[in-house]
Design a protein around this motif. Structure first.
Motif, PDB file in Angstrom:
ATOM      1  N   SER A 189       0.861  -1.180   0.000  1.00  0.00           N
ATOM      2  CA  SER A 189       0.000   0.000   0.000  1.00  0.00           C
ATOM      3  C   SER A 189       0.894   1.224   0.000  1.00  0.00           C
ATOM      4  O   SER A 189       2.128   1.098   0.029  1.00  0.00           O
ATOM      5  CB  SER A 189      -0.902   0.015   1.234  1.00  0.00           C
ATOM      6  N   ALA A 190       0.284   2.420   0.000  1.00  0.00           N
ATOM      7  CA  ALA A 190       1.066   3.658   0.058  1.00  0.00           C
ATOM      8  C   ALA A 190       1.922   3.687   1.327  1.00  0.00           C
ATOM      9  O   ALA A 190       2.975   4.328   1.374  1.00  0.00           O
ATOM     10  CB  ALA A 190       0.136   4.865  -0.001  1.00  0.00           C
ATOM     11  N   ALA A 191       1.469   2.963   2.362  1.00  0.00           N
ATOM     12  CA  ALA A 191       2.191   2.943   3.640  1.00  0.00           C
ATOM     13  C   ALA A 191       3.420   2.031   3.610  1.00  0.00           C
ATOM     14  O   ALA A 191       4.219   2.047   4.540  1.00  0.00           O
ATOM     15  CB  ALA A 191       1.238   2.508   4.752  1.00  0.00           C
ATOM     16  N   GLY A 192       3.548   1.228   2.559  1.00  0.00           N
ATOM     17  CA  GLY A 192       4.695   0.324   2.483  1.00  0.00           C
ATOM     18  C   GLY A 192       4.270  -1.112   2.251  1.00  0.00           C
ATOM     19  O   GLY A 192       3.157  -1.363   1.802  1.00  0.00           O
ATOM     20  N   VAL A 193       5.164  -2.028   2.577  1.00  0.00           N
ATOM     21  CA  VAL A 193       4.912  -3.447   2.326  1.00  0.00           C
ATOM     22  C   VAL A 193       4.868  -4.192   3.653  1.00  0.00           C
ATOM     23  O   VAL A 193       5.762  -4.039   4.485  1.00  0.00           O
ATOM     24  CB  VAL A 193       6.039  -4.070   1.466  1.00  0.00           C
ATOM     25  N   GLU A 194       3.815  -4.953   3.845  1.00  0.00           N
ATOM     26  CA  GLU A 194       3.762  -5.841   5.007  1.00  0.00           C
ATOM     27  C   GLU A 194       3.729  -7.277   4.498  1.00  0.00           C
ATOM     28  O   GLU A 194       2.782  -7.687   3.827  1.00  0.00           O
ATOM     29  CB  GLU A 194       2.509  -5.541   5.845  1.00  0.00           C
ATOM     30  N   SER A 195       4.778  -8.030   4.795  1.00  0.00           N
ATOM     31  CA  SER A 195       4.840  -9.416   4.327  1.00  0.00           C
ATOM     32  C   SER A 195       4.393 -10.355   5.435  1.00  0.00           C
ATOM     33  O   SER A 195       4.926 -10.325   6.542  1.00  0.00           O
ATOM     34  CB  SER A 195       6.271  -9.761   3.904  1.00  0.00           C
ATOM     35  N   LEU A 196       3.402 -11.166   5.135  1.00  0.00           N
ATOM     36  CA  LEU A 196       2.931 -12.168   6.093  1.00  0.00           C
ATOM     37  C   LEU A 196       3.778 -13.420   5.926  1.00  0.00           C
ATOM     38  O   LEU A 196       4.341 -13.659   4.862  1.00  0.00           O
ATOM     39  CB  LEU A 196       1.453 -12.490   5.825  1.00  0.00           C
ATOM     40  N   PRO A 197       3.866 -14.221   6.959  1.00  0.00           N
ATOM     41  CA  PRO A 197       4.583 -15.491   6.802  1.00  0.00           C
ATOM     42  C   PRO A 197       3.789 -16.458   5.922  1.00  0.00           C
ATOM     43  O   PRO A 197       2.629 -16.185   5.598  1.00  0.00           O
ATOM     44  CB  PRO A 197       4.679 -16.003   8.241  1.00  0.00           C
ATOM     45  N   GLU A 198       4.377 -17.563   5.565  1.00  0.00           N
ATOM     46  CA  GLU A 198       3.640 -18.622   4.872  1.00  0.00           C
ATOM     47  C   GLU A 198       2.538 -19.120   5.782  1.00  0.00           C
ATOM     48  O   GLU A 198       2.793 -19.475   6.932  1.00  0.00           O
ATOM     49  CB  GLU A 198       4.579 -19.787   4.542  1.00  0.00           C
ATOM     50  N   LEU A 199       1.321 -19.118   5.278  1.00  0.00           N
ATOM     51  CA  LEU A 199       0.169 -19.492   6.101  1.00  0.00           C
ATOM     52  C   LEU A 199      -0.773 -20.359   5.281  1.00  0.00           C
ATOM     53  O   LEU A 199      -0.805 -20.272   4.046  1.00  0.00           O
ATOM     54  CB  LEU A 199      -0.592 -18.226   6.531  1.00  0.00           C
ATOM     55  N   HIS A 200      -1.560 -21.163   5.977  1.00  0.00           N
ATOM     56  CA  HIS A 200      -2.698 -21.802   5.330  1.00  0.00           C
ATOM     57  C   HIS A 200      -3.581 -20.698   4.770  1.00  0.00           C
ATOM     58  O   HIS A 200      -3.680 -19.610   5.346  1.00  0.00           O
ATOM     59  CB  HIS A 200      -3.459 -22.655   6.357  1.00  0.00           C
ATOM     60  N   LYS A 201      -4.229 -20.944   3.629  1.00  0.00           N
ATOM     61  CA  LYS A 201      -5.033 -19.887   3.003  1.00  0.00           C
ATOM     62  C   LYS A 201      -6.126 -19.349   3.945  1.00  0.00           C
ATOM     63  O   LYS A 201      -6.477 -18.169   3.882  1.00  0.00           O
ATOM     64  CB  LYS A 201      -5.626 -20.380   1.680  1.00  0.00           C
ATOM     65  N   ASP A 202      -6.651 -20.189   4.834  1.00  0.00           N
ATOM     66  CA  ASP A 202      -7.649 -19.729   5.812  1.00  0.00           C
ATOM     67  C   ASP A 202      -7.022 -18.731   6.792  1.00  0.00           C
ATOM     68  O   ASP A 202      -7.632 -17.712   7.132  1.00  0.00           O
ATOM     69  CB  ASP A 202      -8.225 -20.905   6.611  1.00  0.00           C
ATOM     70  N   ALA A 203      -5.809 -19.023   7.231  1.00  0.00           N
ATOM     71  CA  ALA A 203      -5.119 -18.135   8.179  1.00  0.00           C
ATOM     72  C   ALA A 203      -4.678 -16.851   7.480  1.00  0.00           C
ATOM     73  O   ALA A 203      -4.738 -15.761   8.064  1.00  0.00           O
ATOM     74  CB  ALA A 203      -3.916 -18.856   8.796  1.00  0.00           C
ATOM     75  N   ALA A 204      -4.243 -16.968   6.229  1.00  0.00           N
ATOM     76  CA  ALA A 204      -3.869 -15.776   5.453  1.00  0.00           C
ATOM     77  C   ALA A 204      -5.092 -14.869   5.278  1.00  0.00           C
ATOM     78  O   ALA A 204      -5.001 -13.639   5.396  1.00  0.00           O
ATOM     79  CB  ALA A 204      -3.302 -16.192   4.088  1.00  0.00           C
ATOM     80  N   ALA A 205      -6.254 -15.488   5.031  1.00  0.00           N
ATOM     81  CA  ALA A 205      -7.497 -14.725   4.876  1.00  0.00           C
ATOM     82  C   ALA A 205      -7.850 -14.015   6.180  1.00  0.00           C
ATOM     83  O   ALA A 205      -8.212 -12.828   6.181  1.00  0.00           O
ATOM     84  CB  ALA A 205      -8.635 -15.657   4.467  1.00  0.00           C
ATOM     85  N   ALA A 206      -7.724 -14.716   7.288  1.00  0.00           N
ATOM     86  CA  ALA A 206      -8.042 -14.128   8.597  1.00  0.00           C
ATOM     87  C   ALA A 206      -7.107 -12.950   8.881  1.00  0.00           C
ATOM     88  O   ALA A 206      -7.547 -11.911   9.383  1.00  0.00           O
ATOM     89  CB  ALA A 206      -7.926 -15.191   9.689  1.00  0.00           C
ATOM     90  N   ALA A 207      -5.827 -13.094   8.527  1.00  0.00           N
ATOM     91  CA  ALA A 207      -4.863 -12.015   8.756  1.00  0.00           C
ATOM     92  C   ALA A 207      -5.193 -10.796   7.900  1.00  0.00           C
ATOM     93  O   ALA A 207      -5.096  -9.651   8.360  1.00  0.00           O
ATOM     94  CB  ALA A 207      -3.450 -12.511   8.453  1.00  0.00           C
ATOM     95  N   LEU A 208      -5.593 -11.034   6.664  1.00  0.00           N
ATOM     96  CA  LEU A 208      -5.946  -9.921   5.774  1.00  0.00           C
ATOM     97  C   LEU A 208      -7.178  -9.186   6.305  1.00  0.00           C
ATOM     98  O   LEU A 208      -7.206  -7.952   6.361  1.00  0.00           O
ATOM     99  CB  LEU A 208      -6.191 -10.440   4.354  1.00  0.00           C
ATOM    100  N   ILE A 209      -8.196  -9.944   6.717  1.00  0.00           N
ATOM    101  CA  ILE A 209      -9.422  -9.321   7.236  1.00  0.00           C
ATOM    102  C   ILE A 209      -9.123  -8.573   8.544  1.00  0.00           C
ATOM    103  O   ILE A 209      -9.663  -7.493   8.798  1.00  0.00           O
ATOM    104  CB  ILE A 209     -10.544 -10.377   7.407  1.00  0.00           C
ATOM    105  N   GLU A 210      -8.223  -9.123   9.342  1.00  0.00           N
ATOM    106  CA  GLU A 210      -7.821  -8.439  10.576  1.00  0.00           C
ATOM    107  C   GLU A 210      -7.202  -7.076  10.259  1.00  0.00           C
ATOM    108  O   GLU A 210      -7.465  -6.079  10.925  1.00  0.00           O
ATOM    109  CB  GLU A 210      -6.814  -9.316  11.319  1.00  0.00           C
ATOM    110  N   LYS A 211      -6.392  -7.041   9.205  1.00  0.00           N
ATOM    111  CA  LYS A 211      -5.769  -5.773   8.802  1.00  0.00           C
ATOM    112  C   LYS A 211      -6.816  -4.779   8.280  1.00  0.00           C
ATOM    113  O   LYS A 211      -6.739  -3.583   8.546  1.00  0.00           O
ATOM    114  CB  LYS A 211      -4.695  -6.030   7.740  1.00  0.00           C
ATOM    115  N   VAL A 212      -7.813  -5.300   7.567  1.00  0.00           N
ATOM    116  CA  VAL A 212      -8.916  -4.448   7.101  1.00  0.00           C
ATOM    117  C   VAL A 212      -9.627  -3.833   8.305  1.00  0.00           C
ATOM    118  O   VAL A 212      -9.906  -2.623   8.338  1.00  0.00           O
ATOM    119  CB  VAL A 212      -9.909  -5.272   6.236  1.00  0.00           C
TER     120      VAL A 212
END
Ligand code: C5P
Length: 218
Positions: A189-212
């Protein structure tokens, strides 16, 4: 009771591939299982959002509490996205085919015996994400995805400006992402890059929604 931080919000998600018919039995498509988009829809619904999931052809069950609209082609997906507006948040995860066949044959194209393949003329599909970003009904938060095989962050950063999205979520599909259950997301984003670790797609989804949820709370 589970917290419902997205209660009262409408989240619009696209997922899966699109199929662009060449004739009644053949099509052009991108490789996409729809798993990541469906997982994001499930996570958004769990957070209390009203979720519209516009899905291309996939083999996945509809997550609980999600309103699903099935489409086949990019043009149908564009129309379904438009019909689902207004939305507070749009997350465009679909792997939309960039091109479709210029003329769809109404009958199966046959080998003519000459050994010469039939000509296949392509035309560009609408860019659903870019169109949404320019629309006067643009959701306040628009998130695009970028599947890249190389220079993942650089391509995502370029895409952010080109599409007009607030975030581009990049994933490296060179490794094991396609059709698999594991993903590594980089949120650009304009704020920079946040890299998540390797995650199960369900956990990656939860992390993305948490950031939202975090960003909306600011
Ligand atoms: O540049 P690229 O097309 O790969 O960007 C991918 C992003 O754009 C994804 O969020 C995808 O859903 C969206 N997209 C779209 N319509 C297209 C092509 C891509 O919405 N025709």
């Amino acid at each position: 009771e589970a917290p419902r931080p997205l209660a009262g919000r409408h989240v619009l998600i696209t997922a899966g591939p699109t199929h662009e018919p060449i004739d009644p039995v053949r099509y052009i498509a991108n490789r996409s299982s729809g798993k990541q988009g469906f997982a994001i829809a499930a996570a958004a619904a769990k957070s209390g959002a009203r979720v519209t999931l516009v899905s291309g052809p996939v083999n996945l069950p509809t997550p609980p509490g999600v309103t699903r609209v099935d489409v086949e082609t990019a043009r149908q997906m564009a129309a379904a996205v438009d019909a689902a507006l207004p939305a507070d948040i749009a997350i465009m995860v679909a792997a939309v085919a960039d091109w479709r066949s210029a003329g769809e044959a109404t009958q199966k194209i046959k080998k003519d015996g000459s050994g010469a393949p039939p000509p296949l003329q392509l035309v560009e599909n609408p860019d659903i994400l870019a169109t949404l970003c320019k629309s006067d009904r643009r959701p306040p938060l628009v998130i695009g995805f970028a599947a890249e095989t190389n220079d993942v962050i650089a391509h995502a950063t370029a895409k952010l400006a080109r599409k007009g999205a607030d975030w581009i979520v990049a994933n490296d599909v060179a490794t094991h992402t396609m059709g698999g259950d594991i993903n590594r997301l980089h949120i650009v984003s304009a704020a920079g890059v946040e890299s998540l670790p390797e995650l199960h797609k369900d956990a990656a989804a939860a992390a993305l929604i948490e950031k939202v949820v975090d960003v909306l709370a600011r």
